[in-house]
Design an enzyme around this catalytic site. Sequence first.
Site, mmCIF file in Angstrom:
data_model
loop_
_atom_site.group_PDB
_atom_site.id
_atom_site.type_symbol
_atom_site.label_atom_id
_atom_site.label_comp_id
_atom_site.label_asym_id
_atom_site.label_seq_id
_atom_site.Cartn_x
_atom_site.Cartn_y
_atom_site.Cartn_z
ATOM 1 N N HIS A 181 0.845 -1.193 0.000
ATOM 2 C CA HIS A 181 0.000 0.000 0.000
ATOM 3 C C HIS A 181 0.877 1.239 0.000
ATOM 4 C CE1 HIS A 181 0.539 1.721 4.059
ATOM 5 N NE2 HIS A 181 0.739 0.477 4.442
ATOM 6 N N CYS A 182 0.305 2.341 -0.441
ATOM 7 C CA CYS A 182 0.940 3.654 -0.310
ATOM 8 C C CYS A 182 -0.081 4.580 0.340
ATOM 9 C CB CYS A 182 1.460 4.165 -1.654
ATOM 10 S SG CYS A 182 0.222 4.318 -2.960
ATOM 11 N N TRP A 183 -0.012 5.875 0.066
ATOM 12 C CA TRP A 183 -0.916 6.813 0.745
ATOM 13 C C TRP A 183 -2.354 6.687 0.249
ATOM 14 C CZ3 TRP A 183 -2.637 9.264 4.560
ATOM 15 C CH2 TRP A 183 -3.443 10.396 4.457
ATOM 16 N N TYR B 280 -3.332 3.904 2.487
ATOM 17 C CA TYR B 280 -3.327 4.127 3.930
ATOM 18 C C TYR B 280 -4.459 5.061 4.349
ATOM 19 C CZ TYR B 280 -1.617 5.557 8.541
ATOM 20 O OH TYR B 280 -1.510 5.840 9.890
#
Length: 350
Positions: A94-96, A123
């Site tokens: 995952h990233c932002w 996130y």
Amino acid sequence: MNLRLLSPEAFLERAASCPVFDARSPGEYRQAHIPGAHNLPLFSDAERQEIGAIYKTESREASVLRGLEMVGPRLTDYVARVKQTTGSRQILIHCWRGGMRSASLAWLLETAGYRVAILKGGYKAYRRRVQEVLAAPWPLLVLSGMTGSGKTELLQLLQRRGEQVLDLEGLAGHRGSAFGAIEGLAQPTSEQFENDICAALQGCTAERPIWVEDESRRIGRAVINENLFQQMRVAPAIRIDVPRQQRVERLCVDYGAESPAKLAAAVSNISKRLGGEKTRATLQAIADGDMAAAAHAILDYYDKTYLFGLSKRETQRIFPLSPTPEQPAEIAKALITLSRTIPLASTVAG
């Protein structure tokens, strides 16, 4: 590439058996992350800042090209780090916001033979899920008692007996008073604290009580989520009454080995609330090595604070454990017996 996207709920369920990699920068990760996730930053903090500036001042295309220049020479390093971290061929990323950073790493790792799933919404979506979980009704049962009553030890005994326990002080890395940080434990940010609480609650069932210690909203620098804290304030509370001398003896054991300088600094932190005369007397007792006298003075303050907080609870929701047994093991046994007679919230959303 056909990316496999998972909702936060499905992602967290899979995370129980698959390693999670966080593609955000080290600074973002340090601020807060999914418990158990490994940081695999596509960009450093400085690189992320530079790309953001290019995006704002030039164009998206220019920022993408600059990003490719940065990560190109490191492609094999990313794969090597994943291999060093886990032997699993199925991983989660995952990233932002579930955008280019996670998609780029997913493409790379898929090419290297991994089966990858991405957190849909990143996130940011996970944090929305955290708020939902903390706002859901939980069958909390508050363990209440004056400072020095041994509530932390009792929670540990309850947990060993198979009870569900939400150890807020343990998660906060702080013992919840002016003296709580003496051990020098690193505390999480309030955001990370929420993430850790969420993870602990999701391991609980709504069919049985979840024991939690009576706390103020702030535990050191970590702040309890407002929705959860309000549930704690209205949840039923079992009050234990431990004799003052026994509490003084416990405080002497718990804090007697600390340096006088650290104890004096902790007293100074609450000097305005203690008052000048009480502060001077307590500091003198510490300097003289009279821990019992210092503990008595401190309890004068904390007992008043405790009783004030107890007065804010609904009287009919306070269940005294009377009489309170002398031995911790017997107290734990009596707490479990009494808890079975107390009605609790029984439904958990989501």
